[in-house]
Design a protein around this motif. Structure first.
Motif, PDB file in Angstrom:
ATOM      1  N   GLU A  59     -42.186  64.307  99.424  1.00  0.00           N
ATOM      2  CA  GLU A  59     -41.812  65.020  98.204  1.00  0.00           C
ATOM      3  C   GLU A  59     -40.428  65.668  98.331  1.00  0.00           C
ATOM      4  O   GLU A  59     -39.632  65.632  97.401  1.00  0.00           O
ATOM      5  CB  GLU A  59     -42.866  66.093  97.921  1.00  0.00           C
ATOM      6  N   LYS A  60     -40.170  66.274  99.456  1.00  0.00           N
ATOM      7  CA  LYS A  60     -38.889  66.963  99.666  1.00  0.00           C
ATOM      8  C   LYS A  60     -37.984  66.120 100.556  1.00  0.00           C
ATOM      9  O   LYS A  60     -37.774  66.425 101.730  1.00  0.00           O
ATOM     10  CB  LYS A  60     -39.117  68.338 100.279  1.00  0.00           C
ATOM     11  N   PHE A  61     -37.469  65.065  99.986  1.00  0.00           N
ATOM     12  CA  PHE A  61     -36.540  64.172 100.685  1.00  0.00           C
ATOM     13  C   PHE A  61     -35.194  64.255  99.992  1.00  0.00           C
ATOM     14  O   PHE A  61     -35.099  64.123  98.771  1.00  0.00           O
ATOM     15  CB  PHE A  61     -37.059  62.735 100.647  1.00  0.00           C
ATOM     16  N   TYR A  62     -34.143  64.506 100.792  1.00  0.00           N
ATOM     17  CA  TYR A  62     -32.787  64.565 100.268  1.00  0.00           C
ATOM     18  C   TYR A  62     -31.913  63.657 101.115  1.00  0.00           C
ATOM     19  O   TYR A  62     -31.866  63.804 102.336  1.00  0.00           O
ATOM     20  CB  TYR A  62     -32.230  65.992 100.331  1.00  0.00           C
ATOM     21  N   LEU A  63     -31.222  62.740 100.471  1.00  0.00           N
ATOM     22  CA  LEU A  63     -30.314  61.842 101.176  1.00  0.00           C
ATOM     23  C   LEU A  63     -28.913  62.439 101.132  1.00  0.00           C
ATOM     24  O   LEU A  63     -28.382  62.728 100.054  1.00  0.00           O
ATOM     25  CB  LEU A  63     -30.314  60.451 100.536  1.00  0.00           C
ATOM     26  N   VAL A  64     -28.329  62.622 102.321  1.00  0.00           N
ATOM     27  CA  VAL A  64     -27.005  63.216 102.449  1.00  0.00           C
ATOM     28  C   VAL A  64     -26.054  62.172 103.027  1.00  0.00           C
ATOM     29  O   VAL A  64     -26.320  61.595 104.088  1.00  0.00           O
ATOM     30  CB  VAL A  64     -27.036  64.467 103.358  1.00  0.00           C
ATOM     31  N   PHE A  65     -24.967  61.955 102.320  1.00  0.00           N
ATOM     32  CA  PHE A  65     -23.909  61.042 102.751  1.00  0.00           C
ATOM     33  C   PHE A  65     -22.851  61.850 103.492  1.00  0.00           C
ATOM     34  O   PHE A  65     -22.263  62.772 102.942  1.00  0.00           O
ATOM     35  CB  PHE A  65     -23.310  60.346 101.526  1.00  0.00           C
ATOM     36  N   VAL A  66     -22.641  61.518 104.771  1.00  0.00           N
ATOM     37  CA  VAL A  66     -21.581  62.148 105.565  1.00  0.00           C
ATOM     38  C   VAL A  66     -20.404  61.194 105.552  1.00  0.00           C
ATOM     39  O   VAL A  66     -20.519  60.045 105.992  1.00  0.00           O
ATOM     40  CB  VAL A  66     -22.051  62.448 107.010  1.00  0.00           C
ATOM     41  N   GLU A  67     -19.298  61.680 105.034  1.00  0.00           N
ATOM     42  CA  GLU A  67     -18.130  60.850 104.778  1.00  0.00           C
ATOM     43  C   GLU A  67     -16.950  61.304 105.638  1.00  0.00           C
ATOM     44  O   GLU A  67     -16.739  62.502 105.832  1.00  0.00           O
ATOM     45  CB  GLU A  67     -17.779  61.001 103.298  1.00  0.00           C
ATOM     46  N   ALA A  68     -16.193  60.326 106.156  1.00  0.00           N
ATOM     47  CA  ALA A  68     -14.962  60.624 106.884  1.00  0.00           C
ATOM     48  C   ALA A  68     -14.010  59.443 106.738  1.00  0.00           C
ATOM     49  O   ALA A  68     -14.438  58.286 106.653  1.00  0.00           O
ATOM     50  CB  ALA A  68     -15.252  60.891 108.358  1.00  0.00           C
ATOM     51  N   SER A 113     -24.410  55.210  97.441  1.00  0.00           N
ATOM     52  CA  SER A 113     -24.431  55.547  96.009  1.00  0.00           C
ATOM     53  C   SER A 113     -25.722  56.262  95.600  1.00  0.00           C
ATOM     54  O   SER A 113     -25.765  56.896  94.545  1.00  0.00           O
ATOM     55  CB  SER A 113     -24.225  54.291  95.159  1.00  0.00           C
ATOM     56  N   MET A 114     -26.757  56.194  96.424  1.00  0.00           N
ATOM     57  CA  MET A 114     -28.028  56.855  96.139  1.00  0.00           C
ATOM     58  C   MET A 114     -28.082  58.288  96.660  1.00  0.00           C
ATOM     59  O   MET A 114     -29.061  59.001  96.421  1.00  0.00           O
ATOM     60  CB  MET A 114     -29.179  56.071  96.792  1.00  0.00           C
ATOM     61  N   ALA A 115     -27.056  58.708  97.374  1.00  0.00           N
ATOM     62  CA  ALA A 115     -27.076  60.017  98.027  1.00  0.00           C
ATOM     63  C   ALA A 115     -27.237  61.153  97.017  1.00  0.00           C
ATOM     64  O   ALA A 115     -26.643  61.137  95.941  1.00  0.00           O
ATOM     65  CB  ALA A 115     -25.812  60.221  98.845  1.00  0.00           C
ATOM     66  N   ASP A 116     -28.042  62.119  97.396  1.00  0.00           N
ATOM     67  CA  ASP A 116     -28.231  63.318  96.592  1.00  0.00           C
ATOM     68  C   ASP A 116     -27.084  64.301  96.795  1.00  0.00           C
ATOM     69  O   ASP A 116     -26.738  65.070  95.901  1.00  0.00           O
ATOM     70  CB  ASP A 116     -29.554  64.002  96.967  1.00  0.00           C
ATOM     71  N   PHE A 117     -26.521  64.277  98.006  1.00  0.00           N
ATOM     72  CA  PHE A 117     -25.448  65.201  98.381  1.00  0.00           C
ATOM     73  C   PHE A 117     -24.442  64.472  99.259  1.00  0.00           C
ATOM     74  O   PHE A 117     -24.785  63.477  99.901  1.00  0.00           O
ATOM     75  CB  PHE A 117     -26.001  66.402  99.154  1.00  0.00           C
ATOM     76  N   ASP A 170     -24.055  74.290 106.519  1.00  0.00           N
ATOM     77  CA  ASP A 170     -24.648  75.557 106.108  1.00  0.00           C
ATOM     78  C   ASP A 170     -24.636  75.710 104.589  1.00  0.00           C
ATOM     79  O   ASP A 170     -25.627  76.108 103.984  1.00  0.00           O
ATOM     80  CB  ASP A 170     -23.890  76.751 106.732  1.00  0.00           C
ATOM     81  N   GLU A 171     -23.493  75.354 103.966  1.00  0.00           N
ATOM     82  CA  GLU A 171     -23.371  75.448 102.508  1.00  0.00           C
ATOM     83  C   GLU A 171     -24.379  74.520 101.816  1.00  0.00           C
ATOM     84  O   GLU A 171     -25.038  74.935 100.846  1.00  0.00           O
ATOM     85  CB  GLU A 171     -21.947  75.059 102.066  1.00  0.00           C
ATOM     86  N   LEU A 172     -24.500  73.305 102.325  1.00  0.00           N
ATOM     87  CA  LEU A 172     -25.437  72.360 101.721  1.00  0.00           C
ATOM     88  C   LEU A 172     -26.868  72.827 101.883  1.00  0.00           C
ATOM     89  O   LEU A 172     -27.679  72.739 100.952  1.00  0.00           O
ATOM     90  CB  LEU A 172     -25.248  70.962 102.329  1.00  0.00           C
ATOM     91  N   ARG A 173     -27.199  73.331 103.044  1.00  0.00           N
ATOM     92  CA  ARG A 173     -28.558  73.820 103.282  1.00  0.00           C
ATOM     93  C   ARG A 173     -28.915  74.929 102.289  1.00  0.00           C
ATOM     94  O   ARG A 173     -30.017  74.952 101.749  1.00  0.00           O
ATOM     95  CB  ARG A 173     -28.697  74.322 104.721  1.00  0.00           C
ATOM     96  N   LYS A 174     -27.969  75.820 102.023  1.00  0.00           N
ATOM     97  CA  LYS A 174     -28.209  76.888 101.047  1.00  0.00           C
ATOM     98  C   LYS A 174     -28.463  76.309  99.659  1.00  0.00           C
ATOM     99  O   LYS A 174     -29.334  76.796  98.929  1.00  0.00           O
ATOM    100  CB  LYS A 174     -27.017  77.852 101.003  1.00  0.00           C
ATOM    101  N   LYS A 175     -27.706  75.273  99.277  1.00  0.00           N
ATOM    102  CA  LYS A 175     -27.903  74.619  97.976  1.00  0.00           C
ATOM    103  C   LYS A 175     -29.310  74.032  97.876  1.00  0.00           C
ATOM    104  O   LYS A 175     -29.976  74.156  96.857  1.00  0.00           O
ATOM    105  CB  LYS A 175     -26.902  73.482  97.780  1.00  0.00           C
ATOM    106  N   ILE A 176     -29.740  73.361  98.945  1.00  0.00           N
ATOM    107  CA  ILE A 176     -31.028  72.682  98.933  1.00  0.00           C
ATOM    108  C   ILE A 176     -32.174  73.686  98.883  1.00  0.00           C
ATOM    109  O   ILE A 176     -33.144  73.494  98.157  1.00  0.00           O
ATOM    110  CB  ILE A 176     -31.162  71.724 100.142  1.00  0.00           C
ATOM    111  N   ILE A 177     -32.034  74.745  99.641  1.00  0.00           N
ATOM    112  CA  ILE A 177     -33.096  75.769  99.667  1.00  0.00           C
ATOM    113  C   ILE A 177     -33.116  76.499  98.348  1.00  0.00           C
ATOM    114  O   ILE A 177     -34.113  76.791  97.770  1.00  0.00           O
ATOM    115  CB  ILE A 177     -32.894  76.749 100.843  1.00  0.00           C
TER     116      ILE A 177
END
Length: 181
Positions: free
Chosen positions: A105-114, A153-157, A174-181
């Motif tokens: 239920e609580k699945f978030y896909l995060v794209f790490v880009e560089a 392209s499916m990434a949530d963040f 840390d910033e993303l974790r705060k958004k998700i919580i």
């Protein structure tokens, strides 16, 4: 987590483990276990091992007829353990993402880009013999053949990891974790 090689997925997941108590699971660990059973990695360079694992994953997907076979194995591990929080590193196919979305239920896909040049510099620290051409070939295989472009392209963040230093990446996490919580 998803992203191209050396984008910072590993560092992101390590930070989540160290600071927030996540359990880290990596798609390539499933592949490494299989490769070691077959003695495929002995005496190979870092980049050769990465390519072997990538090709082995492709073979396992084709032979099983399931593009989500690695996800199936990771979900079995998650469901058999008593994990409160899990970070999974290395999504490569749409089917893997879809199976995780159906399973949790609580699945978030995060794209790490560089940027490519930054990723190349990072990769050279692990394998000084790697060329920019090697990186581009791997990117092409991951994006075009395995479908990583669709996964991205499916990434949530998204976390942009173009800055130098772990402190900057950790702040973004840390910033993303705060958004998700």
């Amino acid at each position: 987590l998803t992203g191209l090689a050396s984008s910072g997925k590993g560092e992101t997941s390590k930070y989540l483990v160290e600071k927030y108590g996540f359990t880290r699971l990596v798609f390539s660990d499933i592949l490494r276990e299989e490769a070691e059973k077959r003695d495929l990695l002995e005496g190979k360079s870092y980049e050769e091992q990465k390519n072997i694992l990538s090709k082995l994953g492709e073979i396992m997907r084709r032979v099983s007829g399931r593009w989500d076979i690695l996800a199936v194995r990771l979900i079995e591990k998650i469901n058999s353990g008593k994990f409160e929080k899990v970070v999974v590193d290395g999504f490569r196919s749409v089917e893997e993402v879809n199976l995780f979305r159906k399973s949790f239920e609580k699945f978030y896909l995060v794209f790490v880009e560089a940027d490519e040049k930054i990723r190349f510099t990072r990769r050279r620290l692990e394998d000084p013999n790697i060329s920019l051409s090697d990186i581009r070939q791997r990117d092409k295989r991951d994006v075009d053949e395995l479908g990583l472009g669709k996964v991205i392209s499916m990434a949530d963040f998204k976390i942009n990891n173009d800055q130098q230093g772990l402190a900057h990446l950790n702040e973004k996490v840390d910033e993303l974790r705060k958004k998700i919580i």
